[in-house]
Motif scaffolding. Sequence first.
Motif, PDB file in Angstrom:
ATOM      1  N   MET A  11     -30.290  29.595   2.842  1.00 37.83           N
ATOM      2  CA  MET A  11     -31.295  29.784   3.875  1.00 37.83           C
ATOM      3  C   MET A  11     -32.396  28.748   3.705  1.00 37.83           C
ATOM      4  O   MET A  11     -32.668  28.305   2.595  1.00 37.83           O
ATOM      5  CB  MET A  11     -31.922  31.176   3.772  1.00 37.83           C
ATOM      6  N   LYS A  12     -33.041  28.448   4.799  1.00 40.67           N
ATOM      7  CA  LYS A  12     -34.146  27.516   4.741  1.00 40.67           C
ATOM      8  C   LYS A  12     -35.392  28.217   4.223  1.00 40.67           C
ATOM      9  O   LYS A  12     -35.576  29.422   4.399  1.00 40.67           O
ATOM     10  CB  LYS A  12     -34.435  26.955   6.123  1.00 40.67           C
ATOM     11  N   GLU A  13     -36.232  27.456   3.585  1.00 41.79           N
ATOM     12  CA  GLU A  13     -37.465  27.999   2.997  1.00 41.79           C
ATOM     13  C   GLU A  13     -38.350  28.627   4.075  1.00 41.79           C
ATOM     14  O   GLU A  13     -38.905  29.717   3.880  1.00 41.79           O
ATOM     15  CB  GLU A  13     -38.211  26.880   2.277  1.00 41.79           C
ATOM     16  N   LYS A  14     -38.469  27.965   5.200  1.00 46.50           N
ATOM     17  CA  LYS A  14     -39.318  28.465   6.282  1.00 46.50           C
ATOM     18  C   LYS A  14     -38.821  29.812   6.807  1.00 46.50           C
ATOM     19  O   LYS A  14     -39.616  30.709   7.100  1.00 46.50           O
ATOM     20  CB  LYS A  14     -39.351  27.441   7.412  1.00 46.50           C
ATOM     21  N   SER A  47     -41.005  33.296   6.634  1.00 50.03           N
ATOM     22  CA  SER A  47     -41.298  33.962   7.900  1.00 50.03           C
ATOM     23  C   SER A  47     -40.765  35.390   7.931  1.00 50.03           C
ATOM     24  O   SER A  47     -41.445  36.311   8.396  1.00 50.03           O
ATOM     25  CB  SER A  47     -40.691  33.181   9.073  1.00 50.03           C
ATOM     26  N   THR A  48     -39.563  35.589   7.419  1.00 46.92           N
ATOM     27  CA  THR A  48     -38.952  36.919   7.418  1.00 46.92           C
ATOM     28  C   THR A  48     -39.708  37.884   6.524  1.00 46.92           C
ATOM     29  O   THR A  48     -40.008  39.013   6.925  1.00 46.92           O
ATOM     30  CB  THR A  48     -37.484  36.820   6.964  1.00 46.92           C
ATOM     31  N   MET A  69     -53.313  41.985   8.383  1.00 44.19           N
ATOM     32  CA  MET A  69     -53.714  40.684   7.828  1.00 44.19           C
ATOM     33  C   MET A  69     -53.396  40.593   6.342  1.00 44.19           C
ATOM     34  O   MET A  69     -52.861  39.576   5.871  1.00 44.19           O
ATOM     35  CB  MET A  69     -55.203  40.443   8.082  1.00 44.19           C
ATOM     36  N   MET A  70     -53.723  41.641   5.602  1.00 43.08           N
ATOM     37  CA  MET A  70     -53.424  41.635   4.167  1.00 43.08           C
ATOM     38  C   MET A  70     -51.912  41.670   3.915  1.00 43.08           C
ATOM     39  O   MET A  70     -51.415  41.013   3.002  1.00 43.08           O
ATOM     40  CB  MET A  70     -54.099  42.818   3.471  1.00 43.08           C
ATOM     41  N   GLY A  71     -51.192  42.433   4.728  1.00 43.13           N
ATOM     42  CA  GLY A  71     -49.739  42.476   4.591  1.00 43.13           C
ATOM     43  C   GLY A  71     -49.107  41.117   4.839  1.00 43.13           C
ATOM     44  O   GLY A  71     -48.197  40.702   4.123  1.00 43.13           O
ATOM     45  N   GLY A  72     -49.593  40.412   5.846  1.00 40.34           N
ATOM     46  CA  GLY A  72     -49.087  39.070   6.132  1.00 40.34           C
ATOM     47  C   GLY A  72     -49.395  38.090   5.022  1.00 40.34           C
ATOM     48  O   GLY A  72     -48.564  37.264   4.649  1.00 40.34           O
ATOM     49  N   PHE A  73     -50.606  38.191   4.467  1.00 44.49           N
ATOM     50  CA  PHE A  73     -50.996  37.310   3.368  1.00 44.49           C
ATOM     51  C   PHE A  73     -50.128  37.546   2.145  1.00 44.49           C
ATOM     52  O   PHE A  73     -49.586  36.600   1.552  1.00 44.49           O
ATOM     53  CB  PHE A  73     -52.475  37.519   3.030  1.00 44.49           C
ATOM     54  N   ILE A  96     -45.297  36.342  -1.408  1.00 42.75           N
ATOM     55  CA  ILE A  96     -44.002  36.819  -1.915  1.00 42.75           C
ATOM     56  C   ILE A  96     -42.876  35.944  -1.384  1.00 42.75           C
ATOM     57  O   ILE A  96     -41.960  35.567  -2.119  1.00 42.75           O
ATOM     58  CB  ILE A  96     -43.793  38.296  -1.524  1.00 42.75           C
ATOM     59  N   GLY A  97     -42.933  35.611  -0.097  1.00 40.33           N
ATOM     60  CA  GLY A  97     -41.899  34.774   0.508  1.00 40.33           C
ATOM     61  C   GLY A  97     -41.835  33.389  -0.109  1.00 40.33           C
ATOM     62  O   GLY A  97     -40.745  32.842  -0.333  1.00 40.33           O
ATOM     63  N   GLU A  98     -42.996  32.807  -0.392  1.00 41.63           N
ATOM     64  CA  GLU A  98     -43.021  31.497  -1.049  1.00 41.63           C
ATOM     65  C   GLU A  98     -42.395  31.571  -2.440  1.00 41.63           C
ATOM     66  O   GLU A  98     -41.664  30.668  -2.846  1.00 41.63           O
ATOM     67  CB  GLU A  98     -44.459  30.980  -1.160  1.00 41.63           C
ATOM     68  N   SER A  99     -42.678  32.638  -3.157  1.00 45.00           N
ATOM     69  CA  SER A  99     -42.104  32.803  -4.498  1.00 45.00           C
ATOM     70  C   SER A  99     -40.586  32.938  -4.430  1.00 45.00           C
ATOM     71  O   SER A  99     -39.858  32.321  -5.217  1.00 45.00           O
ATOM     72  CB  SER A  99     -42.685  34.036  -5.180  1.00 45.00           C
TER      73      SER A  99
END
Length: 56
Positions: free
Chosen positions: A1-4, A8-9, A34-38, A43-46
């Motif tokens: 899968m792509k990083e992006k 996003s998911t 907002m906090m959930g998205g942050f 988490i997604g980046e990790s």
Amino acid sequence: MKEKTIVSTVTLLTSLLAYWYSKEAEKDSVPYVMMGGFLGSIIGESIAENVTKSNP
């Protein structure tokens, strides 16, 4: 899968979970989403970093 796609998911899922929680707790949903998205983006980046490291 792509990083992006991974980031996003995970961001979308954590934002939706935060929205659901705020509605169940009968609280204002904007700060929770907002906090959930942050947190989801962190988490997604990790996850994306670990996936790309294991797949050279």
